[in-house]
Structure formats: structure tokens, C-alpha cells
Scaffold this motif. Structure first.
Motif, PDB file in Angstrom:
ATOM      1  N   MET A   1       0.966  -1.183   0.031  1.00  0.00           N
ATOM      2  CA  MET A   1      -0.099   0.049   0.141  1.00  0.00           C
ATOM      3  C   MET A   1       0.875   1.286  -0.126  1.00  0.00           C
ATOM      4  N   ILE A   2       0.682   2.358  -0.850  1.00  0.00           N
ATOM      5  CA  ILE A   2       0.970   3.537  -0.736  1.00  0.00           C
ATOM      6  C   ILE A   2       0.041   4.534  -0.328  1.00  0.00           C
ATOM      7  N   VAL A   3       0.706   5.232   0.977  1.00  0.00           N
ATOM      8  CA  VAL A   3      -0.296   6.078   1.547  1.00  0.00           C
ATOM      9  C   VAL A   3       0.351   7.457   1.275  1.00  0.00           C
ATOM     10  N   ILE A   4      -0.863   8.379   0.813  1.00  0.00           N
ATOM     11  CA  ILE A   4      -0.788   9.605   0.214  1.00  0.00           C
ATOM     12  C   ILE A   4      -1.005  10.629   1.367  1.00  0.00           C
ATOM     13  N   ASP A   5       0.025  11.487   1.691  1.00  0.00           N
ATOM     14  CA  ASP A   5      -0.201  12.606   2.520  1.00  0.00           C
ATOM     15  C   ASP A   5      -1.110  13.454   1.720  1.00  0.00           C
ATOM     16  N   LEU A  60       2.537   7.264  12.002  1.00  0.00           N
ATOM     17  CA  LEU A  60       2.071   6.197  13.087  1.00  0.00           C
ATOM     18  C   LEU A  60       1.007   5.155  12.355  1.00  0.00           C
ATOM     19  N   ARG A  61       0.033   6.064  11.469  1.00  0.00           N
ATOM     20  CA  ARG A  61      -1.134   5.060  11.065  1.00  0.00           C
ATOM     21  C   ARG A  61      -0.830   4.168   9.923  1.00  0.00           C
ATOM     22  N   ALA A  62       0.274   4.646   9.397  1.00  0.00           N
ATOM     23  CA  ALA A  62       0.938   3.453   8.233  1.00  0.00           C
ATOM     24  C   ALA A  62       1.431   2.265   8.768  1.00  0.00           C
ATOM     25  N   ALA A  63       1.206   1.186   7.977  1.00  0.00           N
ATOM     26  CA  ALA A  63       1.599  -0.075   8.290  1.00  0.00           C
ATOM     27  C   ALA A  63       3.190  -0.110   8.297  1.00  0.00           C
ATOM     28  N   ARG A  64       4.109  -1.092   8.645  1.00  0.00           N
ATOM     29  CA  ARG A  64       5.363  -1.208   8.610  1.00  0.00           C
ATOM     30  C   ARG A  64       6.014  -1.157   7.134  1.00  0.00           C
ATOM     31  N   ASP A  65       5.039  -1.790   6.146  1.00  0.00           N
ATOM     32  CA  ASP A  65       5.797  -2.128   5.138  1.00  0.00           C
ATOM     33  C   ASP A  65       5.019  -1.033   4.138  1.00  0.00           C
ATOM     34  N   ASP A  66       4.128  -0.119   4.234  1.00  0.00           N
ATOM     35  CA  ASP A  66       3.553   0.982   3.559  1.00  0.00           C
ATOM     36  C   ASP A  66       4.823   2.135   3.136  1.00  0.00           C
ATOM     37  N   LEU A  67       4.554   2.497   1.942  1.00  0.00           N
ATOM     38  CA  LEU A  67       5.266   3.573   1.472  1.00  0.00           C
ATOM     39  C   LEU A  67       4.419   4.900   1.453  1.00  0.00           C
ATOM     40  N   LEU A  68       5.013   5.894   2.011  1.00  0.00           N
ATOM     41  CA  LEU A  68       4.416   7.283   2.218  1.00  0.00           C
ATOM     42  C   LEU A  68       4.731   8.064   1.027  1.00  0.00           C
ATOM     43  N   LEU A  69       3.710   8.624   0.342  1.00  0.00           N
ATOM     44  CA  LEU A  69       4.035   9.637  -0.576  1.00  0.00           C
ATOM     45  C   LEU A  69       3.635  10.947  -0.244  1.00  0.00           C
ATOM     46  N   CYS A  70       4.618  11.914  -0.018  1.00  0.00           N
ATOM     47  CA  CYS A  70       4.533  13.250   0.687  1.00  0.00           C
ATOM     48  C   CYS A  70       4.626  14.114  -0.829  1.00  0.00           C
ATOM     49  N   PRO A  71       3.501  14.684  -1.201  1.00  0.00           N
ATOM     50  CA  PRO A  71       3.644  15.540  -2.544  1.00  0.00           C
ATOM     51  C   PRO A  71       3.904  16.903  -2.294  1.00  0.00           C
ATOM     52  N   ALA A  72       4.144  17.519  -1.089  1.00  0.00           N
ATOM     53  CA  ALA A  72       4.136  19.097  -0.876  1.00  0.00           C
ATOM     54  C   ALA A  72       5.405  19.280  -0.087  1.00  0.00           C
ATOM     55  N   ASN A  73       6.690  18.850  -0.476  1.00  0.00           N
ATOM     56  CA  ASN A  73       7.880  19.406   0.003  1.00  0.00           C
ATOM     57  C   ASN A  73       8.288  18.865   1.235  1.00  0.00           C
ATOM     58  N   LEU A  74       7.343  18.530   2.357  1.00  0.00           N
ATOM     59  CA  LEU A  74       7.478  18.081   3.560  1.00  0.00           C
ATOM     60  C   LEU A  74       7.138  16.515   3.776  1.00  0.00           C
ATOM     61  N   ALA A  75       7.871  15.687   4.666  1.00  0.00           N
ATOM     62  CA  ALA A  75       7.499  14.551   4.999  1.00  0.00           C
ATOM     63  C   ALA A  75       8.074  14.179   6.489  1.00  0.00           C
ATOM     64  N   ARG A  80      11.639   6.238   7.056  1.00  0.00           N
ATOM     65  CA  ARG A  80      12.668   6.016   5.825  1.00  0.00           C
ATOM     66  C   ARG A  80      11.885   5.710   4.723  1.00  0.00           C
ATOM     67  N   ARG A  81      10.577   5.102   4.618  1.00  0.00           N
ATOM     68  CA  ARG A  81       9.735   4.359   3.621  1.00  0.00           C
ATOM     69  C   ARG A  81       8.921   5.624   3.104  1.00  0.00           C
ATOM     70  N   VAL A  82       9.684   6.548   2.438  1.00  0.00           N
ATOM     71  CA  VAL A  82       9.120   7.822   2.253  1.00  0.00           C
ATOM     72  C   VAL A  82       9.545   8.092   0.904  1.00  0.00           C
ATOM     73  N   ALA A  83       8.470   8.488  -0.148  1.00  0.00           N
ATOM     74  CA  ALA A  83       8.725   9.162  -1.473  1.00  0.00           C
ATOM     75  C   ALA A  83       8.362  10.590  -1.217  1.00  0.00           C
ATOM     76  N   VAL A  84       9.078  11.591  -1.615  1.00  0.00           N
ATOM     77  CA  VAL A  84       8.739  13.068  -1.507  1.00  0.00           C
ATOM     78  C   VAL A  84       8.761  13.727  -2.716  1.00  0.00           C
ATOM     79  N   ILE A  85       7.896  14.617  -3.113  1.00  0.00           N
ATOM     80  CA  ILE A  85       8.020  15.604  -4.224  1.00  0.00           C
ATOM     81  C   ILE A  85       8.435  16.829  -3.659  1.00  0.00           C
ATOM     82  N   LEU A  86       9.610  17.249  -3.972  1.00  0.00           N
ATOM     83  CA  LEU A  86      10.460  18.559  -3.656  1.00  0.00           C
ATOM     84  C   LEU A  86      10.126  19.554  -4.778  1.00  0.00           C
TER      85      LEU A  86
END
Length: 332
Positions: A1-5, A60-75, A80-86
Motif C-alpha cells: 500500500m502507498i499512503v498519500i499525505d 504512525l497510522r501507516a503499516a510497517r511496509d507501507d510507502l508514504l507519498l508526500c507530494p508537498a515538499n515536507l515529509a 524512511r519508507r518515504v517518497a517526497v516531491i520537492l
């Protein structure tokens, strides 16, 4: 699962970062069912109060193997499982464009976010070069798109009514917050010369406390923010669109204007030459007379620039952007 901020998508005010967040939170779950979900704070936490949510509750709401997608500069720094759009490195390039408190926070967070992220994405080759130089990070480039509502036959009347303009108003439009980086002072000469021809220079956009403000520009009529639904019609009804900004990571408004068939004049600075290509008149951001000359020229002869702009944005859709983001996130 990829969780979007979804924090930036929940904001009422709309800039380029918020546009990206809204488009990705809406399109990725719809185009890839079961692969994405959106997590967002209450609306009252969409701005400063949301930093605490973003750094604590969201990961904290994300599961251990979820990837977090942060589209707005901050994360969140804790994950460490983060994809960020800078989107750019403007706060590092020229801190004078921002409030001292904002600069302190960003200078602390951005290097750490960039260093810890699993994937870093950005919006232009220019922005990628800035991130490489100022943060030492390599970013994948995914340009933004243009929404389906931005078309030449958008509802001009609705746009003018939302902005408080007369039905027969002739105007040159800029879409920019009243901040020093947007360089609206470069339009003062143009505003005076165009007014003599019955054409008003109008600016749409709000004020943002994290940015250093720019004084009101004589001759430029500031309309404040308008509803997003009215924006395509306001573009389509303009004699021309102008963006004299000194620094843009991409410059989405020039693409939106082109999609509405509106001739574009833009600063020959930062990412704007890359975004515009040969479909706009480019002017040195310090050349106030040059902006006046260029705007008078395109107002008098808009057709070649309309055609070039429409060709420039052909195929630039948010669906294509969402697909490219997904391909990067799910690549090995």
C-alpha cells in the motif's frame, strides 16, 4: 500500500504545491484501485498546526511496509519508507523571499528529508539541478499537467463574475500571490501603458504569511483569491497572461493559460524557459520596459502565440503525471 499525505490537498488556498497534492490524491487511488489510500488531517490542521500531524500521527497510522507519498515538499522524519516531491529549492536559494521563522524550519527539515527519503521526485530539470546543487540529492523529474477544465471555451463570464470584473473588461492576467519572489513590480510600466489602451493588469492570488510580502504595485489591480472553478474562464477571457516571477520550480499557471488559448509572457528565469519553450515571449525579470513591450505586442497580435501555446500543452495531462509518479514509486 502507498499512503498519500493529503495535508496540502486539504488547504483552502490553492498554489502549485496544493494543485499537485489535490490532483495526485484524487487520481492515484482512482487509477490504481487498491494500491493507494489517502490520509489527511482535519481541515483546521492543513497549515501550521498540521506539522505535528505530519511528523507524528501520519506515519504512525501507516503499516510497517507501507510507502508514504508526500507530494508537498515536507515529509515525516521518523519514517524512511518515504517518497517526497520537492518542488524547488527557493528557500535555500534566496532566504530573503521568506519569513525568518519559515527559513529556519525549512533549513532544518529539507536536508534531512532529502537524505532519508527512499525516493525523491521533482517537477522540472531546473528543479532537479537546484536540488542536486543545494541538497546533494538526485531527483526523478515528473512535470505537472493541466486539468480538463482548462480549455479555450471555458466559461469566461463565470470567471469574470467571480473576479468582480465587468462583462466587457479587457485585461492582462497574472496568477500569483503578492510576494517578493513573484516580482509583480516588473509590471508597473506595462500597467501604465496598457491602461492607455483600455486594458487593465489584474492579479489573482492571496497573501501567504511564510512569504516576504511585496508592496502593492501601482496600476496592478489585486483581486485576491477566486474559486478554483472560475479560474479557467478567467484565463480564457484574458488578452494575455504574464508571469514575471524570479523563481519557479515549474510554473503551472503558464501551462494553464496556454491550455486556455491565452498568449503568455513570462520571465526568462528559473524553470520558466524550460516550461514555456518557444510558446511564450520570455523577458529578463529586471526589464520592466521589456515586459511592457512584450505584452503590447501579444495583445496586438495574439494568434501565433495562442497556437504555439495550445501545441505546447498537448498531452500534458494530470493523468499522465499520475501514471509517471506511479511508475517511479512501484519500480524496483
Amino acid at each position: 500500500m502507498i499512503v498519500i499525505d493529503g495535508r496540502a490537498a486539504a488547504r483552502a488556498d490553492l498554489g502549485g504545491v496544493e494543485r499537485w497534492a489535490r490532483e495526485l490524491t484524487g487520481r492515484l487511488p482512482a487509477r490504481f484501485p487498491g494500491a493507494y489510500r489517502v490520509d489527511a488531517p482535519p481541515a483546521w490542521m492543513a497549515h501550521r498546526a498540521g506539522h505535528l500531524w505530519e511528523q507524528t500521527w501520519f506515519p504512525l497510522r501507516a503499516a510497517r511496509d507501507d510507502l508514504l507519498l508526500c507530494p508537498a515538499n515536507l515529509a515525516p522524519l521518523a519514517s524512511r519508507r518515504v517518497a517526497v516531491i520537492l518542488h524547488d529549492a527557493a528557500v535555500l536559494r534566496d532566504p530573503g523571499w521568506y519569513s525568518p521563522a519559515y527559513v529556519r524550519v525549512q533549513r532544518f527539515l529539507l536536508p534531512r528529508i532529502a537524505a532519508r527519503a527512499d525516493r525523491v521526485l521533482t517537477v522540472s530539470d531546473f528543479a532537479a539541478a537546484e536540488l542536486r546543487e543545494l541538497l546533494g540529492v538526485e531527483a526523478a523529474v515528473v512535470p505537472g499537467g493541466v486539468g480538463e477544465a482548462f480549455v479555450p471555451d471555458a466559461d469566461v463570464g463565470a470567471g469574470r463574475r467571480a473576479a468582480g470584473l465587468d462583462d466587457d473588461a479587457r485585461y492582462v492576467l497574472t496568477v500569483a500571490a503578492r510576494t517578493a519572489r513573484k516580482n509583480l513590480a516588473a509590471l508597473q510600466v506595462a500597467a501604465r501603458r496598457l491602461a492607455a489602451q483600455g486594458v487593465e493588469v489584474v492579479a489573482v492570488g492571496g497573501d501567504r504569511p511564510q512569504f516576504a510580502a511585496e508592496p502593492a504595485v501601482p496600476g496592478v489591480r489585486h483581486l485576491g483569491p477566486i474559486p478554483d472553478a472560475a479560474l479557467p474562464g478567467l484565463y480564457a477571457g484574458a488578452q494575455a497572461f504574464v508571469l514575471p516571477s524570479r523563481y519557479e520550480g515549474l510554473g503551472l499557471p503558464v501551462l494553464e493559460a496556454m491550455a486556455c488559448g491565452t498568449p503568455v509572457v513570462a520571465a526568462a528565469a528559473a524553470a520558466l524557459p524550460e516550461t514555456c519553450g518557444d510558446a511564450a515571449v520570455l523577458v529578463d525579470p529586471d526589464d520592466h520596459v521589456g515586459f511592457a513591450d512584450a505584452l503590447e505586442s501579444v495583445v496586438a497580435g495574439p494568434e501565433p502565440w495562442r497556437a504555439r501555446g495550445l501545441e505546447r500543452v498537448r498531452g500534458r495531462t494530470w493523468d499522465a503525471t499520475a501514471d509517471a509518479v506511479d511508475a517511479i514509486l512501484r519500480s524496483p
